[in-house]
Design a protein around this motif. Structure first.
Motif, PDB file in Angstrom:
ATOM      1  N   HIS A  57       0.898  -1.341   0.014  1.00 57.87           N
ATOM      2  CA  HIS A  57      -0.066  -0.073   0.153  1.00 57.87           C
ATOM      3  C   HIS A  57       0.874   1.259  -0.001  1.00 57.87           C
ATOM      4  O   HIS A  57       0.626   2.001  -0.704  1.00 57.87           O
ATOM      5  CB  HIS A  57      -0.985   0.018   1.196  1.00 57.87           C
ATOM      6  CG  HIS A  57      -1.723   1.145   1.383  1.00 57.87           C
ATOM      7  ND1 HIS A  57      -2.976   1.217   0.599  1.00 57.87           N
ATOM      8  CD2 HIS A  57      -1.772   2.253   2.041  1.00 57.87           C
ATOM      9  CE1 HIS A  57      -3.578   2.506   0.758  1.00 57.87           C
ATOM     10  NE2 HIS A  57      -3.103   2.941   1.547  1.00 57.87           N
ATOM     11  N   VAL A  58       1.928   1.203   0.971  1.00 60.52           N
ATOM     12  CA  VAL A  58       2.708   2.423   0.900  1.00 60.52           C
ATOM     13  C   VAL A  58       3.428   2.784  -0.160  1.00 60.52           C
ATOM     14  O   VAL A  58       4.026   3.775  -0.564  1.00 60.52           O
ATOM     15  CB  VAL A  58       3.519   2.480   2.280  1.00 60.52           C
ATOM     16  CG1 VAL A  58       4.401   3.707   2.402  1.00 60.52           C
ATOM     17  CG2 VAL A  58       2.658   2.425   3.459  1.00 60.52           C
TER      18      VAL A  58
ATOM     19  N   ASP B 190       2.824   1.795  -3.409  1.00 65.72           N
ATOM     20  CA  ASP B 190       2.109   2.061  -4.554  1.00 65.72           C
ATOM     21  C   ASP B 190       2.608   3.396  -5.249  1.00 65.72           C
ATOM     22  O   ASP B 190       2.542   4.437  -4.407  1.00 65.72           O
ATOM     23  CB  ASP B 190       0.485   1.890  -4.226  1.00 65.72           C
ATOM     24  CG  ASP B 190      -0.067   2.053  -5.449  1.00 65.72           C
ATOM     25  OD1 ASP B 190       0.344   2.545  -6.516  1.00 65.72           O
ATOM     26  OD2 ASP B 190      -1.236   1.404  -5.297  1.00 65.72           O
TER      27      ASP B 190
ATOM     28  N   PHE C  27       0.023   5.989  -4.135  1.00 68.21           N
ATOM     29  CA  PHE C  27      -0.142   6.091  -2.765  1.00 68.21           C
ATOM     30  C   PHE C  27      -0.936   7.630  -2.211  1.00 68.21           C
ATOM     31  O   PHE C  27      -0.169   8.599  -2.644  1.00 68.21           O
ATOM     32  CB  PHE C  27       1.106   5.935  -1.856  1.00 68.21           C
ATOM     33  CG  PHE C  27       0.962   6.193  -0.384  1.00 68.21           C
ATOM     34  CD1 PHE C  27       0.206   5.196   0.420  1.00 68.21           C
ATOM     35  CD2 PHE C  27       1.613   7.184   0.098  1.00 68.21           C
ATOM     36  CE1 PHE C  27       0.322   5.512   1.794  1.00 68.21           C
ATOM     37  CE2 PHE C  27       1.536   7.541   1.455  1.00 68.21           C
ATOM     38  CZ  PHE C  27       0.911   6.732   2.400  1.00 68.21           C
ATOM     39  N   THR C  28      -1.838   7.341  -1.481  1.00 74.23           N
ATOM     40  CA  THR C  28      -2.329   8.806  -0.923  1.00 74.23           C
ATOM     41  C   THR C  28      -2.221   8.523   0.767  1.00 74.23           C
ATOM     42  O   THR C  28      -2.917   7.534   1.196  1.00 74.23           O
ATOM     43  CB  THR C  28      -3.520   9.089  -1.485  1.00 74.23           C
ATOM     44  OG1 THR C  28      -3.477   9.220  -2.687  1.00 74.23           O
ATOM     45  CG2 THR C  28      -4.080  10.504  -0.635  1.00 74.23           C
TER      46      THR C  28
ATOM     47  N   LEU D  65      -5.441   4.408   7.130  1.00 70.28           N
ATOM     48  CA  LEU D  65      -4.105   3.607   7.485  1.00 70.28           C
ATOM     49  C   LEU D  65      -4.125   3.308   9.103  1.00 70.28           C
ATOM     50  O   LEU D  65      -3.680   2.101   9.453  1.00 70.28           O
ATOM     51  CB  LEU D  65      -2.769   4.397   7.252  1.00 70.28           C
ATOM     52  CG  LEU D  65      -2.419   4.477   5.824  1.00 70.28           C
ATOM     53  CD1 LEU D  65      -1.720   5.918   5.593  1.00 70.28           C
ATOM     54  CD2 LEU D  65      -1.854   3.549   5.512  1.00 70.28           C
TER      55      LEU D  65
ATOM     56  N   ARG E 102       7.134   8.569   3.098  1.00 67.47           N
ATOM     57  CA  ARG E 102       5.773   7.765   3.137  1.00 67.47           C
ATOM     58  C   ARG E 102       5.903   7.117   4.703  1.00 67.47           C
ATOM     59  O   ARG E 102       4.821   7.309   5.323  1.00 67.47           O
ATOM     60  CB  ARG E 102       5.327   7.054   2.052  1.00 67.47           C
ATOM     61  CG  ARG E 102       5.248   7.756   0.915  1.00 67.47           C
ATOM     62  CD  ARG E 102       4.922   6.816  -0.394  1.00 67.47           C
ATOM     63  NE  ARG E 102       4.725   7.623  -1.523  1.00 67.47           N
ATOM     64  CZ  ARG E 102       4.309   6.827  -2.542  1.00 67.47           C
ATOM     65  NH1 ARG E 102       3.991   5.621  -2.611  1.00 67.47           N
ATOM     66  NH2 ARG E 102       4.096   7.604  -3.540  1.00 67.47           N
TER      67      ARG E 102
ATOM     68  N   CYS F  77       3.746   7.316   8.065  1.00 67.68           N
ATOM     69  CA  CYS F  77       3.092   6.308   8.935  1.00 67.68           C
ATOM     70  C   CYS F  77       3.330   6.240  10.313  1.00 67.68           C
ATOM     71  O   CYS F  77       2.786   6.034  11.271  1.00 67.68           O
ATOM     72  CB  CYS F  77       3.332   4.717   8.114  1.00 67.68           C
ATOM     73  SG  CYS F  77       2.509   4.919   6.466  1.00 67.68           S
TER      74      CYS F  77
END
Length: 456
Positions: free
Chosen positions: A167-168, A170, A173-174, A180, A223, A227
């Motif tokens: 996911h991160v 990608d 990614f947004t 999240l 990113r 997180c």
């Protein structure tokens, strides 16, 4: 002591929850034997459901057990009872393999299973003695079952980690904090949660290269820092722990990696709590050298800009006292870049000075586009007055480049939070433009103030 009432209400599976509540009532009323039997029944039902979910998601190791369950559920199946007995025998093996439980949880649940057998089959004890469990033992089994299985969603450590990375990493990614946090923190088991925090801390801090990643290491690190900040909001001590574990490697990382980490994590309290004192001293020295370098060549690199933008944080200014003098010493354009990276109320008193110091039309447009407009949403009435005054008072008129009238209209729009009070400030400032009719009329119309200004 674990709050059983709270845990019982947090049982994830609504079909299993009544069984757990019944087990809890049995324990509370002193029926320990019944509580243990019902607790094991709830564990089996819950694990079968979770393994079925994983099978539907394509997990091959879940297929055999679910096929046996489906066979046992067929009407008229003669081997239904032997099949279910075998499922009870192997279900903890399968659950551990699928990472639904760990080794410690498996040991606890094996004890529950053995005690369930003793409770349901009194002939298992020698000499015909009945097994009489205590209420405390029933409570311990129920608490272990809730903690190990019943309050958790069907997530696997390996699968969750792989999904998190995908996911991160990608390219599209947004960062969506609610998604999240819910998917990769709130819904995962504590052990898996810790692994995710560890992974985020390692990559955010060390900016590790990985050829398998579809994006560049600095972008992936940025990113992961987002997180990690999200995880720290939910559990700061966990973030501190895993940042601290990486500090030995970080102290010997390349200088560029160390500076980049400061820029992306410098506003995170967990970063400073885990940072050794020698690294603080090193960073303060780096800030001083950055200022000297800019004085020589006139520009900041992106990682240097992000690092100096931390001057907006009072905690970081305390840790790195060189930041303030380094920021003030920057040329106008570089000061604007720093402000644009991290707009903050701290920078508002510096904005008028930027407009006063510009020395060309291009520089005036750059300063306005890069620092003034991004800060407009933070301005108060006095800040707006000061910015407009400086705009008008630039001694060489370099704040009136081709794009600047449009930027003035944008500034009016982005100070809408000031309400009607801003109109009086703007009308007073516009009066000074009456000697320049074209400029006056364009801005008055663009701001919508033309109808409220008395014709000259």
């Amino acid at each position: 002591m674990i709050d059983l009432d709270d845990l019982v209400n947090r049982v994830v599976n609504p079909d299993v929850r009544p069984l757990v509540k019944e087990a809890h009532r049995c324990y509370a009323s002193g029926a320990a034997r019944a509580a243990i039997v019902l607790t094991w029944t709830a564990v089996c039902a819950d694990l079968i459901h979770k393994i079925e979910v994983l099978k539907e998601e394509g997990e091959a190791d879940a297929r055999t057990l679910i096929q046996d369950v489906e066979r046992a559920q067929q009407p008229g199946e003669a081997d239904a009872v032997p099949l279910m007995l075998n499922i009870e025998k192997v279900i903890l093996d399968v659950a551990e393999k699928l990472e639904l439980i760990d080794r410690t949880h498996r040991t606890q649940l094996e004890r529950l299973r053995e005690d369930r057998h003793l409770c349901a089959h009194p002939s298992l004890r020698p000499m015909g003695e009945l097994y009489v469990p205590t209420s405390e033992y029933a409570r311990a089994h129920l608490a272990a079952a809730l903690d190990a299985v019943l309050v958790h969603h069907p997530s696997q450590g390996r699968r969750v980690r792989d999904s998190f990375i995908a996911h991160v990493a990608d390219p599209a990614f947004t960062f969506e904090a609610s998604y999240l946090g819910h998917t990769f923190f709130d819904r995962v088991r504590p052990a898996s949660r810790a692994r995710l925090v560890e992974f985020a801390a390692k990559f955010a801090l060390l900016q590790l290269e990985d050829d398998a990643m579809p994006i560049a290491a600095p972008m992936f690190a940025d990113r992961m820092a987002q997180c990690l900040r999200l995880f720290a909001d939910r559990d700061q001590s966990l973030s501190e722990e895993y940042l601290d574990r990486q500090m030995r490697r970080f102290e010997t990382a390349e200088p560029a990696v160390q500076l980049a980490a400061l820029g992306r994590l410098g506003d995170l309290p967990a970063f400073w709590k885990s940072l050794p004192d020698p690294m603080r001293t090193l960073y303060n020295t780096k800030v001083t050298s950055i200022a000297a370098q800019v004085a020589a060549n006139g520009y900041l690199r992106p990682d240097e800009t992000r690092a100096l933008a931390l001057v907006a944080s009072p905690e970081v200014r305390t840790s790195l006292p060189a930041l303030t003098s380094a920021f003030v010493a920057l040329p106008v354009s570089e000061r604007s870049r720093v402000i644009g990276v991290r707009p903050d109320p701290y920078f508002l008193p510096y904005l008028p000075g930027l407009l006063t110091e510009v020395r060309s039309f291009d520089q005036g447009e750059y300063v306005t586009r890069t620092a003034i407009l991004p800060s407009a949403g933070l301005m108060g009435l006095e800040d707006t007055k000061a910015v407009l005054r400086a705009w008008w008072d630039n001694e060489n008129g370099q704040t009136w480049g081709r794009a600047m009238p449009g930027y003035l209209v944008d500034l009016y729009s982005t100070t809408a939070h000031l309400g009607e009070a801003r109109n009086e400030v703007w009308k007073a400032s516009l009066e000074e433009l009456r000697p320049f009719p074209d400029l006056f009329n364009d801005i008055a119309r663009g701001t919508g103030l033309a109808a409220t200004i008395v014709p000259g």
